[in-house]
Design a protein around this motif. Structure first.
Motif, PDB file in Angstrom:
ATOM      1  N   ILE A  41       0.843  -1.204   0.000  1.00 40.92           N
ATOM      2  CA  ILE A  41       0.000   0.000   0.000  1.00 40.92           C
ATOM      3  C   ILE A  41       0.874   1.248   0.000  1.00 40.92           C
ATOM      4  O   ILE A  41       0.617   2.194  -0.746  1.00 40.92           O
ATOM      5  N   SER A  42       1.927   1.244   0.809  1.00 37.04           N
ATOM      6  CA  SER A  42       2.810   2.412   0.831  1.00 37.04           C
ATOM      7  C   SER A  42       3.575   2.551  -0.479  1.00 37.04           C
ATOM      8  O   SER A  42       3.854   3.672  -0.924  1.00 37.04           O
ATOM      9  N   GLY A  44       2.376   1.777  -3.452  1.00 37.92           N
ATOM     10  CA  GLY A  44       1.411   2.375  -4.365  1.00 37.92           C
ATOM     11  C   GLY A  44       1.226   3.858  -4.111  1.00 37.92           C
ATOM     12  O   GLY A  44       1.189   4.672  -5.053  1.00 37.92           O
ATOM     13  N   ILE A  45       1.134   4.238  -2.853  1.00 41.23           N
ATOM     14  CA  ILE A  45       0.979   5.654  -2.519  1.00 41.23           C
ATOM     15  C   ILE A  45       2.230   6.433  -2.906  1.00 41.23           C
ATOM     16  O   ILE A  45       2.152   7.554  -3.401  1.00 41.23           O
ATOM     17  N   TYR A  46       3.398   5.830  -2.724  1.00 41.95           N
ATOM     18  CA  TYR A  46       4.644   6.488  -3.120  1.00 41.95           C
ATOM     19  C   TYR A  46       4.680   6.715  -4.634  1.00 41.95           C
ATOM     20  O   TYR A  46       5.100   7.769  -5.096  1.00 41.95           O
ATOM     21  N   ILE A  48       2.115   7.102  -6.559  1.00 45.39           N
ATOM     22  CA  ILE A  48       1.163   8.181  -6.854  1.00 45.39           C
ATOM     23  C   ILE A  48       1.794   9.535  -6.541  1.00 45.39           C
ATOM     24  O   ILE A  48       1.679  10.478  -7.313  1.00 45.39           O
ATOM     25  N   LYS A  53       1.305   7.584 -11.548  1.00 46.05           N
ATOM     26  CA  LYS A  53      -0.040   7.416 -11.006  1.00 46.05           C
ATOM     27  C   LYS A  53      -0.712   6.106 -11.420  1.00 46.05           C
ATOM     28  O   LYS A  53      -1.389   5.486 -10.611  1.00 46.05           O
ATOM     29  N   GLY A  56       0.814   3.290  -9.482  1.00 49.61           N
ATOM     30  CA  GLY A  56       0.485   3.495  -8.080  1.00 49.61           C
ATOM     31  C   GLY A  56      -0.933   3.105  -7.742  1.00 49.61           C
ATOM     32  O   GLY A  56      -1.186   2.439  -6.741  1.00 49.61           O
ATOM     33  N   TRP A  57      -1.880   3.524  -8.594  1.00 46.30           N
ATOM     34  CA  TRP A  57      -3.283   3.178  -8.332  1.00 46.30           C
ATOM     35  C   TRP A  57      -3.519   1.681  -8.484  1.00 46.30           C
ATOM     36  O   TRP A  57      -4.283   1.084  -7.713  1.00 46.30           O
ATOM     37  N   THR A  60      -2.036   0.012  -5.347  1.00 49.28           N
ATOM     38  CA  THR A  60      -2.834   0.341  -4.161  1.00 49.28           C
ATOM     39  C   THR A  60      -4.163  -0.406  -4.158  1.00 49.28           C
ATOM     40  O   THR A  60      -4.551  -0.996  -3.139  1.00 49.28           O
ATOM     41  N   SER A  63      -3.621  -4.213  -3.609  1.00 49.39           N
ATOM     42  CA  SER A  63      -3.248  -4.563  -2.239  1.00 49.39           C
ATOM     43  C   SER A  63      -4.423  -4.384  -1.277  1.00 49.39           C
ATOM     44  O   SER A  63      -4.608  -5.195  -0.367  1.00 49.39           O
ATOM     45  N   ILE A  64      -5.241  -3.351  -1.475  1.00 49.33           N
ATOM     46  CA  ILE A  64      -6.420  -3.175  -0.622  1.00 49.33           C
ATOM     47  C   ILE A  64      -7.412  -4.320  -0.849  1.00 49.33           C
ATOM     48  O   ILE A  64      -7.970  -4.861   0.114  1.00 49.33           O
TER      49      ILE A  64
END
Length: 86
Positions: A41-42, A44-46, A48, A53, A56-57, A60, A63-64
């Protein structure tokens, strides 16, 4: 064996985030801690935050969804343990 794979994956993500965050002017300590604790998750956020993007999306969201599936499977296992298979 599964826990070793998860730990190894988090360590690889942490190393990548620490090295790459220096290139983008981000705090390597912060991203290293986030990478080790939260894993994909981190990452993916990194991605983004650093302009990648689409990747990243995708990371994220996958993984969610994986975490939600894991929670549902544990809930189902607890339900079967309490109620039984009959």
């Amino acid at each position: 064996m599964e826990s070793f794979f998860g730990l190894a994956l988090n360590i690889i993500i942490t190393i990548y985030l620490v090295i790459d965050s220096k290139k983008h002017g981000k705090s390597p300590i912060l991203w290293g801690i986030l990478g080790f604790v939260f894993g994909a998750i981190s990452l993916g956020i990194y991605f983004i935050k650093t302009g990648r993007k689409v990747a990243g999306w995708i990371i994220t969201i996958l993984s969610i969804l994986g975490y939600i599936l894991l929670i549902l499977l544990f809930g189902l296992a607890i339900l079967f343990a309490v109620v039984g298979f009959s």
